[in-house]
Design an enzyme around this catalytic site. Sequence first.
Site, PDB file in Angstrom:
ATOM      1  N   GLY A   1       0.818  -1.207   0.000  1.00  0.00           N
ATOM      2  CA  GLY A   1       0.000   0.000   0.000  1.00  0.00           C
ATOM      3  C   GLY A   1       0.851   1.255   0.000  1.00  0.00           C
ATOM      4  O   GLY A   1       2.047   1.231   0.315  1.00  0.00           O
ATOM      5  N   CYS A   2       0.237   2.379  -0.350  1.00  0.00           N
ATOM      6  CA  CYS A   2       0.972   3.640  -0.493  1.00  0.00           C
ATOM      7  C   CYS A   2       1.476   4.157   0.845  1.00  0.00           C
ATOM      8  O   CYS A   2       2.681   4.405   1.023  1.00  0.00           O
ATOM      9  CB  CYS A   2       0.090   4.675  -1.180  1.00  0.00           C
ATOM     10  SG  CYS A   2      -1.560   4.856  -0.446  1.00  0.00           S
ATOM     11  N   TYR A   3       0.554   4.326   1.827  1.00  0.00           N
ATOM     12  CA  TYR A   3       0.974   4.744   3.156  1.00  0.00           C
ATOM     13  C   TYR A   3       1.993   3.757   3.741  1.00  0.00           C
ATOM     14  O   TYR A   3       2.978   4.141   4.384  1.00  0.00           O
ATOM     15  CB  TYR A   3      -0.230   4.795   4.094  1.00  0.00           C
ATOM     16  CG  TYR A   3      -1.011   6.074   4.110  1.00  0.00           C
ATOM     17  CD1 TYR A   3      -2.373   6.077   3.815  1.00  0.00           C
ATOM     18  CD2 TYR A   3      -0.430   7.284   4.451  1.00  0.00           C
ATOM     19  CE1 TYR A   3      -3.126   7.239   3.853  1.00  0.00           C
ATOM     20  CE2 TYR A   3      -1.171   8.456   4.489  1.00  0.00           C
ATOM     21  CZ  TYR A   3      -2.517   8.425   4.194  1.00  0.00           C
ATOM     22  OH  TYR A   3      -3.258   9.581   4.249  1.00  0.00           O
ATOM     23  N   ALA A   4       1.719   2.457   3.513  1.00  0.00           N
ATOM     24  CA  ALA A   4       2.561   1.420   4.105  1.00  0.00           C
ATOM     25  C   ALA A   4       3.970   1.444   3.531  1.00  0.00           C
ATOM     26  O   ALA A   4       4.947   1.197   4.243  1.00  0.00           O
ATOM     27  CB  ALA A   4       1.925   0.050   3.887  1.00  0.00           C
TER      28      ALA A   4
END
Length: 831
Positions: free
Chosen positions: A642-645
Amino acid sequence: MLRRVSERSIKRLSSARLVAPSVSPISYSTKATVIQLLNNIGSKREVEQYLKYFTSVSQQQFAVIKVGGAIITQQLNELASCLAFLYHVGLYPIVLHGTGPQINELLENEGVEPEYIDGIRITNPKTMEVVRKCFLEQNLRLVTALEKIGVHARPITTGVFGADYLDKDKYQLVGKITSVDKSSVEAAINAGYLPILTSLAETPSGQLLNVNADVAAGELAREFEPLKIVYLNEKGGIINGNTGEKVSVINLDEEYEDLLKESWVKYGTKLKIKEIHDLLQHLPRSSSVAIIDVDDLQKELFTDSGAGTLIRRGYKLINRNSLQEFGNPDLLRAALLRDPEIKSGKFSVASYLKHLETVNFKSYGDEPLEVLAIVLENNNVPKLDKFLSSKTGWLNNVTDNIFNAIKKDFKSLCWIVNENDSNLAWYFSKADGSFTKKGEILFWYGLNTEEVSELIKQFDSSTIGSSLSSAKESGVFNSSQQKRGFHTARRFLSTNPPLREGTNTEKRKVALIGARGYTGQNLIKLIDNHPYLEISHVSSRELQGQKLQGYNKGNIIYSNLQVEDIKKLEENGDVDVWVMALPNGVCKPFVDAIDQVKNGHSKIIDLSADYRFDTTGKWVYGLPELNDRNVISQAKKISNPGCYATAAQLAIAPLKKYINGTPSLFGVSGYSGAGTKPSPKNDVKLLNNNLIPYSLTDHVHEREISSQLGFKVAFMPHVAQWFQGISHTINIPINKGCLSSREIRNIYQEFYGNEDLITISGEAPLVKDISGKHGVVLGGFAVNSNEDRVVIVATIDNLLKGAATQCLQNINLSQGYGEYEGIPIDVVIRG
C-alpha cells in the site's frame, strides 16, 4: 494483527450453516469475497471464532438488530451494506426499526401538533394514521435497498406483537406488548429472507397500537434468546459524561451497582442501562447487548476490540492470594489442566500447586474459572506465570477483563510466550515491548530502559522461567502469527545488483483487470513508455467497448473479462503478467482461475490489500527496497504494498534496532487516494480549506505496516484538498541518548545509499515536491531534547511509488528486466 482467513477456514465456513435450508446456496466466490472483506476489520482468529460462534445456533438466534428511523433516512446505503455482509455469510438477523424524528415533521405537515406525557407520544387516531404511513414507507425503503443489492428481505409490518392499551385515557393508541408471535419471522428466515419488522402492535380485536421500538426489540430478544441484541444509534455507544469518551464494555455482574452511582449516569442513560440489565437477567449468559453506529456493525460483531458499547452480564472477578481461598479444588485443577506443559506431562497439577505454596502469588479469575491468571511476586519485576483460558473465556472477552484487573494491581509486569502461541498478536497488544530468543518471546510493560536491559539479561541467561501458554483447546486459534525480535533490521538491497540492470529484452504482454481507476491510468502511461512491455487486455465493466486512452502502442478496447475468459487466456499463454487493479476483496475468483491452469506461465501482481497478509507462502510482498529482490523475481504471485505502508516502512526500517516503544504516524493524503467512486473523502467542496480524519484506528495500512515491520505502529490517516501525494510525519521512540540527528541521517544515507528511488534530505520534505514523482523522500530527522524520540517526515506519490511505479518495479523484476526500466528517476528535493 494479521487480517486474513485461510482457504481451510473458508472451506469450513462453507460447510457450516451458511444459507437457509430452502434457498439456493450463496456462491462460493460471494462468500469468499465477503469473508475477505471482513478480514479488513478483524484478525483471522477473530473473524473465524465469531463466524463459528454465530453459526453455532439456529439462524433466528443470531441477532436482533434495532434500527432507529433516522438511520434509514440518513444512512440507508450504509445500513443495507452492513446487513448484506451478514446475509452473504449466512447470518440472518431479525431487523426491527422505528420511525425516527422525521415523524414530527410529517405530523406538522398534516396539521397535527405532537404531544407527550412522561416522554410518551400521545397517539390519537390522526397521529396513528401518520405513524402507520411513516412505518410502511420506512419499511419499504429498507426492503427495497436490500433487494437492489441482492439481499432477499421480507417486510413484516404487523402480526408479530400483541398488545393491550398502555393507558387508553392518557396515551390513547399506545400499547404495552403482551405477546410475540414468532411464526412470520421464522418463516421468512427459513425461506432465506431477512425479516424487516416495524414496532406496530395489535390488540386482539385488530386495533393498531404504537409501541416503543426499544421495548419491542427487547420483547423479541426475550422470545428468540439471540446471541446479540444490537441497538444502532447516531452516538455509536454510551458516552461517559465525565470524560466524553465512549464506554467500551460494561460487565453488569461486576460493575452495575457502582455504575449507577456515577454522577454522569442519569436520565436516559440510567434508564437505558437499567432496561438492558433487566433484559439480560432473563437471557442466557452468552447473550449480550451492543450499542453502536451503523458503520461499525461488522467491527462490533467480528472483532475483540469492538466499536461501540458492549453490555453483558459477565462474571464477577475474584482475586485469591493462597490456595486455601479456592473453594473448589476440582475447578482449579480443571483450569490448570488447560496448560500444555501439564497436558504434555512435563509436570503435574499437584507439583505446580506445591510450587505455589512456596511463593507469593496473586491469582485472577472469573467465578467458573473460564480464565485463570497467576502472577508471581517474588521477582523484582512481577511475572505473569500462567494465563489459561477456555474457548468461552476468549469468546466473551473475559481475557481482557482479567488482564485489565492485573494491570490495575501491577504497574509493571513481564511474561514469556512461545513464539508459536496462537494468541501471539493478543500478547503483543498488551505489551510495551518484547525480545525474542530461541523460540520464546519475552514481553513487558511499565519498565524503564535500565529495567528492560536487566530483564533481557536475565532472560538471556534463562533465570526467569519458561513460557506461559493460553489454552488452545478452542480449535479456532491456530494461525501462525508475525514474530518479532528486539534487535532486527533485515535488508537485502545490495545482495543482487545484477537484478537492477536485467538481462531480458523480449516483449511481454500485460493484462490489467480493473483499469479505470487512477492507479490503472498511471500504470498504462508507464507501460506506454516502457521499451519491452505491451498491454494486451484491459478489463472494466463500466468502460466496456470504449477505447483505452493514453496508450499509443496499439488500439486496445476495454472488455469485461469474466473468470472463464481469464482462464482461457491463461491456457493459451496470451498473457505474461496479470495486474489486478481491483478494490479489496474482489480479485480472488480471478486469481483462482489463473491458478487452475496447470501449465500457466504468467505472473500475478495484486494492487489490493487482499494478499498482503498471506501466510501460505504463495505470495511475496513486493517492496524491493526492503525485501529480497531475488525472491520477488522468482515469485509467481506478488502483492503490491500500500501507499501509506510503503512510505512508513521505508521511514522506520533503518531504526528498527533502536526503537523503544510504538511509532506513531500522522499521515495526510491527497484525495486521489479515495479513488474515483464519489465519497466525502474525494468531495472537492467538502475538502476545500478542510482536513478530514478517518479510520483512526485499525486502518488496513496500520496492520500492514505492523505485520511487515514485526511490531506495532499507530497510524492516523487524513485526506486533504490536494489531488495526489502523501506526507507522513512519524514519531519514533528510541533508546535514550543513543543517537543524534546527524547520526540518524547518516544511518539512512548508508541504508539507502544504492536506492535510486529513495532520497535522504536534511530538511523535512514537502508534499507538493513529490507529486508526480516516482520515489520517496525521507527527511527532517529531528531528535528531541530528551534524546528519546526522533521525528521523520516521509513523502510519496500515492499513485506512483505508492502504487503504479512500485507495480512496474515488480513487473520488471518478475520478467528479468532492469528494475527501473520505464521509470523516470526524477525525485527533486528542496535544499
